[in-house]
Design an enzyme around this catalytic site. Structure first.
Site, PDB file in Angstrom:
ATOM      1  N   ALA A 167       2.484   4.270  12.269  1.00  0.00           N
ATOM      2  CA  ALA A 167       2.291   5.877  12.920  1.00  0.00           C
ATOM      3  C   ALA A 167       3.917   6.293  12.275  1.00  0.00           C
ATOM      4  CB  ALA A 167       2.268   6.106  14.704  1.00  0.00           C
ATOM      5  N   GLY A 168       3.424   8.003  12.440  1.00  0.00           N
ATOM      6  CA  GLY A 168       4.984   8.826  11.901  1.00  0.00           C
ATOM      7  C   GLY A 168       5.010   9.835  11.573  1.00  0.00           C
ATOM      8  N   LYS A 188       6.710   9.410  -0.357  1.00  0.00           N
ATOM      9  CA  LYS A 188       7.437   7.624   0.358  1.00  0.00           C
ATOM     10  C   LYS A 188       8.464   6.919  -0.243  1.00  0.00           C
ATOM     11  CE  LYS A 188       3.551   5.481  -2.252  1.00  0.00           C
ATOM     12  NZ  LYS A 188       2.203   4.797  -2.645  1.00  0.00           N
ATOM     13  N   ARG A 209      -1.774   2.618  -6.846  1.00  0.00           N
ATOM     14  CA  ARG A 209      -0.102   3.994  -5.461  1.00  0.00           C
ATOM     15  C   ARG A 209       1.154   3.725  -6.320  1.00  0.00           C
ATOM     16  NH1 ARG A 209       0.361  -1.203  -1.327  1.00  0.00           N
ATOM     17  NH2 ARG A 209      -0.377  -2.130  -3.831  1.00  0.00           N
ATOM     18  N   CYS A 237      -1.884  12.963  -4.027  1.00  0.00           N
ATOM     19  CA  CYS A 237      -3.518  12.419  -3.269  1.00  0.00           C
ATOM     20  C   CYS A 237      -4.576  12.434  -2.214  1.00  0.00           C
ATOM     21  CB  CYS A 237      -3.766  10.715  -3.892  1.00  0.00           C
ATOM     22  SG  CYS A 237      -2.552  10.470  -5.752  1.00  0.00           S
ATOM     23  N   LYS A 275     -14.496   6.605  -5.036  1.00  0.00           N
ATOM     24  CA  LYS A 275     -12.922   6.797  -4.555  1.00  0.00           C
ATOM     25  C   LYS A 275     -12.676   7.932  -3.425  1.00  0.00           C
ATOM     26  CE  LYS A 275      -9.005   8.279  -6.057  1.00  0.00           C
ATOM     27  NZ  LYS A 275      -7.764   7.192  -7.082  1.00  0.00           N
ATOM     28  N   THR A 297      -9.034  11.892 -10.324  1.00  0.00           N
ATOM     29  CA  THR A 297     -10.549  11.791  -9.197  1.00  0.00           C
ATOM     30  C   THR A 297     -11.003  13.031  -9.161  1.00  0.00           C
ATOM     31  OG1 THR A 297      -8.637  10.933  -8.442  1.00  0.00           O
ATOM     32  CG2 THR A 297     -10.946  11.597  -6.682  1.00  0.00           C
ATOM     33  N   ASN A 319      -9.554   7.047  -0.249  1.00  0.00           N
ATOM     34  CA  ASN A 319      -8.978   8.079   0.153  1.00  0.00           C
ATOM     35  C   ASN A 319      -9.084   8.887   1.587  1.00  0.00           C
ATOM     36  OD1 ASN A 319      -7.520   7.152  -1.956  1.00  0.00           O
ATOM     37  ND2 ASN A 319      -6.996   9.269  -2.930  1.00  0.00           N
TER      38      ASN A 319
HETATM   39  C1  UGA Z   1      -3.372   6.785  -2.497  1.00  0.00           C
HETATM   40  C2  UGA Z   1      -4.143   5.359  -2.397  1.00  0.00           C
HETATM   41  O1  UGA Z   1      -3.453   4.548  -1.326  1.00  0.00           O
HETATM   42  C3  UGA Z   1      -4.290   4.805  -3.376  1.00  0.00           C
HETATM   43  O2  UGA Z   1      -5.297   3.690  -3.878  1.00  0.00           O
HETATM   44  C4  UGA Z   1      -4.914   5.737  -4.313  1.00  0.00           C
HETATM   45  O3  UGA Z   1      -5.302   5.372  -5.750  1.00  0.00           O
HETATM   46  C5  UGA Z   1      -4.108   7.024  -5.008  1.00  0.00           C
HETATM   47  O4  UGA Z   1      -3.495   7.547  -3.847  1.00  0.00           O
HETATM   48  C6  UGA Z   1      -4.717   8.251  -5.848  1.00  0.00           C
HETATM   49  O5  UGA Z   1      -5.525   8.721  -5.798  1.00  0.00           O
HETATM   50  O6  UGA Z   1      -4.027   8.098  -6.941  1.00  0.00           O
HETATM   51  P1  UGA Z   1      -0.516   7.115  -2.675  1.00  0.00           P
HETATM   52  O7  UGA Z   1      -0.935   8.499  -2.542  1.00  0.00           O
HETATM   53  O8  UGA Z   1       0.501   6.386  -4.347  1.00  0.00           O
HETATM   54  O9  UGA Z   1      -1.821   5.820  -3.057  1.00  0.00           O
HETATM   55  O10 UGA Z   1       0.163   6.481  -1.631  1.00  0.00           O
HETATM   56  P2  UGA Z   1       0.090   5.357  -0.534  1.00  0.00           P
HETATM   57  O11 UGA Z   1       0.704   4.368  -0.011  1.00  0.00           O
HETATM   58  O12 UGA Z   1      -1.766   5.614   0.260  1.00  0.00           O
HETATM   59  O13 UGA Z   1       0.271   6.960   1.191  1.00  0.00           O
HETATM   60  C7  UGA Z   1       0.148   8.297   0.932  1.00  0.00           C
HETATM   61  C8  UGA Z   1       1.382   8.605   2.426  1.00  0.00           C
HETATM   62  O14 UGA Z   1       0.235   8.275   3.316  1.00  0.00           O
HETATM   63  C9  UGA Z   1       2.368   7.927   2.464  1.00  0.00           C
HETATM   64  O15 UGA Z   1       2.956   9.950   2.568  1.00  0.00           O
HETATM   65  C10 UGA Z   1       2.280   7.569   3.628  1.00  0.00           C
HETATM   66  O16 UGA Z   1       4.061   7.539   4.004  1.00  0.00           O
HETATM   67  C11 UGA Z   1       1.464   7.963   4.478  1.00  0.00           C
HETATM   68  N1  UGA Z   1       1.512   6.648   5.222  1.00  0.00           N
HETATM   69  C12 UGA Z   1       0.587   5.128   4.608  1.00  0.00           C
HETATM   70  C13 UGA Z   1       1.796   6.496   6.457  1.00  0.00           C
HETATM   71  O17 UGA Z   1       2.053   7.074   7.373  1.00  0.00           O
HETATM   72  N2  UGA Z   1       1.185   5.159   7.259  1.00  0.00           N
HETATM   73  C14 UGA Z   1       0.959   4.428   6.711  1.00  0.00           C
HETATM   74  O18 UGA Z   1       0.801   3.131   7.772  1.00  0.00           O
HETATM   75  C15 UGA Z   1       0.700   3.667   5.024  1.00  0.00           C
END
Ligand code: UGA
Length: 436
Positions: A254-255, A322, A156, A262, A206, A124, A210
């Site tokens: 929520a949380g 996560k 992800r 990322c 990109k 990125t 995000n």
């Molecule tokens: C994120 C993007 O989702 C990917 O599409 C992207 O490719 C990646 O970054 C990157 O730029 O490399 P990632 O960081 O692996 O992926 O994880 P996510 O699933 O996006 O979760 C990010 C954070 O948000 C975690 O802490 C998760 O627990 C939190 N989250 C997610 C929430 O608090 N609530 C939600 O509803 C969803």
């Protein structure tokens, strides 16, 4: 075997290794380059540098059939006609992305070959990077060797392999149609939309993706603040708004907020890109602030129930940013635990995939005095409160009666809303979630 030969720079990183293993599975002869000799030695002995569902099998299969090779000799990439750049772009203290690894990777590739290749940037990178790199190559008389293509990744952690096979879209930025075509045909599955456009559009897609995901999370977390005060349940509200197809149900949990390598880094970098053009990113800055507030909110909840936290015993469940990953370094759990330590709380932590600080890539001195246990019941034993920070399935399945019996004070502060309030009431556990 397919005609194109692939090279991957940063082949032992999260994106690089998934990219290399999946391309080898598709039948490309793939050479993954990395300078981390410790990781490489481990991998060749069958130890993966991180846990990612489905990846070990893929890597081992392609190593065995000879399609995947790891190297620390840059010359080994000379036969590759497409080289994916998958190196890190960490945050500088200004919030800007540090591009030194990207420049170094592209230059290394260019200087160590006699023929031409496409350098396809998965990392990125701020808008303008592909154009600036092209100019840089020109100034260093290396443009004959490398043509820049932008092809951001959307993988992800925890579902990176599935995301590779089932992308929602492929985005390719280039100056020339044939470069875009060549990069896109490498791995785009049939029927998946391919957006071929300029370098700038591709790079900004990109960041905007995000940032939008981060904004959705902060939005629902802000509504959760009100929901909690007025006796509503944010989980029902999320469902109620998410069923509108214009909103959709994803990223509305929520949380404790978002973290990981990322979303936060990219948000900071995007805000810095606004500053560079003398514009203020009002929404993005608020997204960031709301997220910081969620972390502090966990501590406030503990203080409201327990008073000053000095000497209070807290069991923290979940160190990974996560579920489904063993990545702890950019996790929200670290600043929260550090905050608890600064208030002189006595902290025990636990995580199903990270059994000790070393396994999480942390030095012993990073969380001084913290006890690290693998069993959640042990981590809860004798505690004044349990704080849940990661939505592991193991935690959803906890025997709450058993957990309560081992605690000194039956208080659970849940940053992931894993449980039902009524069940907790029946068990006489004081339960504080987010927005419920
Ligand atoms: C994120 C993007 O989702 C990917 O599409 C992207 O490719 C990646 O970054 C990157 O730029 O490399 P990632 O960081 O692996 O992926 O994880 P996510 O699933 O996006 O979760 C990010 C954070 O948000 C975690 O802490 C998760 O627990 C939190 N989250 C997610 C929430 O608090 N609530 C939600 O509803 C969803």
């Amino acid at each position: 075997m397919k005609e194109n030969k692939i090279g991957v720079m940063g082949g032992l990183g999260h994106i690089g290794l998934i990219q290399a293993a999946c391309l080898a599975k598709l039948g490309y002869k793939t050479t993954a380059y990395d300078i981390d000799l410790g990781r490489m030695k481990g991998l060749l002995q069958g130890r993966m540098p991180f846990q990612e569902p489905g990846l070990t099998e893929l890597v081992m299969e392609s190593l065995n059939n000879g399609l995947l090779k790891f190297t620390s000799r840059i010359k080994d990439l000379e036969e590759a006609d497409i080289v994916f750049i998958c190196v890190g772009t960490p945050s500088l203290s200004s919030g800007e992305a540090d591009l030194s690894q990207v420049y170094s990777a592209v230059e290394k590739v260019a200087r160590n070959r006699s023929n031409h290749c496409l350098a396809v940037v998965k990392s990125t990178v701020p808008v303008g990077t592909s154009r600036n790199l092209t100019q840089y190559l020109k100034e260093h008389k290396l443009s004959e060797k490398v043509t820049m293509v932008s092809n951001p990744e959307f993988l992800r952690e925890g579902s990176g392999v599935t995301d590779f096979w089932e992308p929602a879209r492929i985005v390719v930025g280039s100056e020339a149609e044939e470069s875009a075509e060549k990069a896109a045909q490498i791995y785009a599955p049939p029927g998946v939309p391919v957006i071929k456009s300029s370098w700038e559009n591709s790079e900004l897609i990109k960041y905007a993706s995000n940032a939008f995901l981060a904004a959705k999370i902060s939005f629902i977390n802000e509504i959760a603040l009100l929901s909690e005060k007025v006796g509503a349940d944010i989980r029902v509200i999320s469902r109620g708004i998410g069923l509108d197809p214009r909103i959709n149900p994803f990223f509305l949990e929520a949380g404790v907020g978002f973290s990981g390598p990322c979303l936060e880094k990219d948000l900071k970098s995007l805000i810095a890109q606004f500053q560079k053009v003398q514009r203020k990113a009002n929404i993005l800055e608020s997204v960031f602030l709301v997220n910081e507030g969620q972390r502090k909110g966990m501590i406030h909840k503990l203080q409201e129930e327990l008073g000053p936290l000095k000497g209070k015993r807290i069991g923290v469940l979940g160190m990974a940013f996560k579920e489904g990953t063993d990545d702890v370094r950019q996790s929200h759990s670290l600043p929260i635990v550090k905050h608890l330590l600064s208030l002189e709380a006595v902290v025990t932590v636990s995580d199903p995939w990270i059994k000790n600080p070393e396994q999480g890539g942390l030095s012993k001195s990073e969380l001084p005095g913290v006890e690290w246990l693998s069993c959640p019941y042990e981590a809860a034993k004798g505690k004044d409160a349990v704080l849940i920070l990661t939505a592991w399935q193991e935690y959803r399945e906890l025997n709450l009666q058993k957990l309560k019996a081992s605690m000194r004070n039956p208080l659970i502060v849940d940053g992931r809303n894993l449980f039902n309030v009524k069940d907790m009431e029946a068990l006489k556990i004081k339960y504080l979630g987010v927005g419920i």
